[in-house]
Design a protein around this motif. Structure first.
Motif, PDB file in Angstrom:
ATOM      1  N   GLN A  81      46.141  28.600 -30.688  1.00 42.34           N
ATOM      2  CA  GLN A  81      46.510  28.352 -30.025  1.00 42.34           C
ATOM      3  C   GLN A  81      44.724  28.067 -29.390  1.00 42.34           C
ATOM      4  O   GLN A  81      44.600  26.673 -28.002  1.00 42.34           O
ATOM      5  CB  GLN A  81      46.758  29.502 -28.754  1.00 42.34           C
ATOM      6  CG  GLN A  81      47.935  30.324 -29.280  1.00 42.34           C
ATOM      7  CD  GLN A  81      48.173  30.856 -30.479  1.00 42.34           C
ATOM      8  OE1 GLN A  81      47.560  30.752 -31.268  1.00 42.34           O
ATOM      9  NE2 GLN A  81      48.263  32.108 -29.082  1.00 42.34           N
ATOM     10  N   THR A  82      44.016  27.998 -29.310  1.00 44.79           N
ATOM     11  CA  THR A  82      42.578  28.731 -28.472  1.00 44.79           C
ATOM     12  C   THR A  82      41.785  26.958 -29.543  1.00 44.79           C
ATOM     13  O   THR A  82      41.476  26.682 -28.312  1.00 44.79           O
ATOM     14  CB  THR A  82      41.374  29.436 -28.883  1.00 44.79           C
ATOM     15  OG1 THR A  82      42.148  30.914 -28.466  1.00 44.79           O
ATOM     16  CG2 THR A  82      40.670  29.249 -28.569  1.00 44.79           C
ATOM     17  N   VAL A  83      42.567  26.612 -30.446  1.00 49.92           N
ATOM     18  CA  VAL A  83      41.985  25.332 -31.017  1.00 49.92           C
ATOM     19  C   VAL A  83      42.751  24.381 -30.424  1.00 49.92           C
ATOM     20  O   VAL A  83      42.063  23.745 -30.057  1.00 49.92           O
ATOM     21  CB  VAL A  83      41.990  25.239 -32.338  1.00 49.92           C
ATOM     22  CG1 VAL A  83      41.870  24.271 -33.307  1.00 49.92           C
ATOM     23  CG2 VAL A  83      41.322  26.400 -33.280  1.00 49.92           C
ATOM     24  N   GLN A  84      43.399  24.920 -30.482  1.00 54.30           N
ATOM     25  CA  GLN A  84      44.819  23.674 -30.090  1.00 54.30           C
ATOM     26  C   GLN A  84      43.828  23.040 -28.034  1.00 54.30           C
ATOM     27  O   GLN A  84      44.291  22.021 -28.024  1.00 54.30           O
ATOM     28  CB  GLN A  84      46.094  23.769 -30.137  1.00 54.30           C
ATOM     29  CG  GLN A  84      46.701  22.604 -29.427  1.00 54.30           C
ATOM     30  CD  GLN A  84      46.462  21.228 -30.211  1.00 54.30           C
ATOM     31  OE1 GLN A  84      46.575  20.921 -30.889  1.00 54.30           O
ATOM     32  NE2 GLN A  84      46.447  19.940 -29.744  1.00 54.30           N
ATOM     33  N   GLY A  85      43.484  23.856 -27.156  1.00 52.99           N
ATOM     34  CA  GLY A  85      43.319  23.591 -26.208  1.00 52.99           C
ATOM     35  C   GLY A  85      41.678  23.389 -26.178  1.00 52.99           C
ATOM     36  O   GLY A  85      41.914  22.047 -25.288  1.00 52.99           O
ATOM     37  N   TYR A  86      40.590  23.033 -26.964  1.00 52.55           N
ATOM     38  CA  TYR A  86      39.463  23.000 -27.331  1.00 52.55           C
ATOM     39  C   TYR A  86      40.011  21.123 -28.032  1.00 52.55           C
ATOM     40  O   TYR A  86      39.313  20.322 -27.186  1.00 52.55           O
ATOM     41  CB  TYR A  86      38.572  23.263 -27.894  1.00 52.55           C
ATOM     42  CG  TYR A  86      38.177  24.754 -27.847  1.00 52.55           C
ATOM     43  CD1 TYR A  86      37.258  24.969 -26.410  1.00 52.55           C
ATOM     44  CD2 TYR A  86      38.260  25.529 -28.639  1.00 52.55           C
ATOM     45  CE1 TYR A  86      36.849  25.656 -26.384  1.00 52.55           C
ATOM     46  CE2 TYR A  86      37.463  27.134 -28.708  1.00 52.55           C
ATOM     47  CZ  TYR A  86      36.586  27.236 -26.573  1.00 52.55           C
ATOM     48  OH  TYR A  86      36.345  27.752 -26.152  1.00 52.55           O
TER      49      TYR A  86
ATOM     50  N   LEU B 230      36.128  24.406 -35.129  1.00 51.68           N
ATOM     51  CA  LEU B 230      36.705  25.680 -34.502  1.00 51.68           C
ATOM     52  C   LEU B 230      37.558  26.358 -35.538  1.00 51.68           C
ATOM     53  O   LEU B 230      37.354  28.126 -35.484  1.00 51.68           O
ATOM     54  CB  LEU B 230      37.153  25.308 -33.226  1.00 51.68           C
ATOM     55  CG  LEU B 230      37.192  24.269 -31.953  1.00 51.68           C
ATOM     56  CD1 LEU B 230      38.078  23.371 -31.559  1.00 51.68           C
ATOM     57  CD2 LEU B 230      36.457  25.227 -31.351  1.00 51.68           C
ATOM     58  N   GLU B 231      37.807  25.856 -36.445  1.00 55.38           N
ATOM     59  CA  GLU B 231      38.160  26.514 -37.539  1.00 55.38           C
ATOM     60  C   GLU B 231      37.823  27.172 -38.093  1.00 55.38           C
ATOM     61  O   GLU B 231      38.619  28.869 -39.494  1.00 55.38           O
ATOM     62  CB  GLU B 231      39.625  25.741 -38.834  1.00 55.38           C
ATOM     63  CG  GLU B 231      40.483  25.224 -37.938  1.00 55.38           C
ATOM     64  CD  GLU B 231      41.359  24.258 -38.542  1.00 55.38           C
ATOM     65  OE1 GLU B 231      40.416  23.681 -40.054  1.00 55.38           O
ATOM     66  OE2 GLU B 231      42.675  23.924 -38.366  1.00 55.38           O
TER      67      GLU B 231
ATOM     68  N   GLU C 188      38.982  30.479 -35.042  1.00 58.14           N
ATOM     69  CA  GLU C 188      39.344  30.840 -33.377  1.00 58.14           C
ATOM     70  C   GLU C 188      41.294  30.729 -33.707  1.00 58.14           C
ATOM     71  O   GLU C 188      41.622  30.245 -34.792  1.00 58.14           O
ATOM     72  CB  GLU C 188      39.353  29.348 -33.277  1.00 58.14           C
ATOM     73  CG  GLU C 188      37.597  29.679 -32.357  1.00 58.14           C
ATOM     74  CD  GLU C 188      37.726  30.500 -31.012  1.00 58.14           C
ATOM     75  OE1 GLU C 188      38.614  31.575 -30.749  1.00 58.14           O
ATOM     76  OE2 GLU C 188      36.670  30.165 -30.831  1.00 58.14           O
ATOM     77  N   GLU C 189      41.813  31.253 -33.482  1.00 56.64           N
ATOM     78  CA  GLU C 189      42.610  31.425 -33.149  1.00 56.64           C
ATOM     79  C   GLU C 189      43.872  30.025 -32.722  1.00 56.64           C
ATOM     80  O   GLU C 189      42.671  28.720 -32.130  1.00 56.64           O
ATOM     81  CB  GLU C 189      43.604  32.127 -31.980  1.00 56.64           C
ATOM     82  CG  GLU C 189      43.264  33.767 -31.603  1.00 56.64           C
ATOM     83  CD  GLU C 189      43.906  34.093 -32.724  1.00 56.64           C
ATOM     84  OE1 GLU C 189      45.198  34.371 -33.258  1.00 56.64           O
ATOM     85  OE2 GLU C 189      43.842  35.280 -33.571  1.00 56.64           O
TER      86      GLU C 189
END
Length: 115
Positions: free
Chosen positions: A20-25, A12-13, A17-18
């Motif tokens: 917050q988006t990475v953390q959500g995934y 994801l990095e 991705e932002e």
């Protein structure tokens, strides 16, 4: 952090991705990892989760009146699969993804008998 979560984080990095988006995934991937699947059971669970996230039905549609809602004059839509439309109350149906519209009658499917 599990190998799966660490793999997901790296990938994801790389997408840029932002955070917050990475953390959500990662929260979703962690929840899956917490289920403790082995390779064999994960290969069964992943397609089920994929279908559920796409609002797909896991069992065949039935002709139960509870499963169909009248959305227009003589047109019913299935509650379990929003792309399924019927002109006979759910006995048969057509799928939008197969060209099943009022102008282009796609393939007709027969609903299973309600139990």
């Amino acid at each position: 952090m599990s190998n799966l979560v660490e793999h997901a984080r790296r990938e994801l990095e790389l997408l840029g991705e932002e955070p917050q988006t990475v953390q959500g995934y990662l929260n979703v991937v962690q929840a899956f990892a917490d289920m403790g699947h082995s390779g064999g059971s994960a290969s069964v669970a992943i397609p089920v989760i994929h279908d559920l996230l796409q609002f797909k039905n896991l069992r065949p549609l039935t002709n139960s009146p509870e499963e169909w809602v009248n959305v227009a004059d003589a047109l019913w839509q299935n509650k379990r699969n929003s792309e399924a439309f019927s002109d006979d109350g759910g006995k048969t149906y057509r799928l939008l993804s197969e060209g099943g519209t009022s102008r282009n009658r796609g393939p007709k499917h027969i609903s299973e008998e309600a139990k």
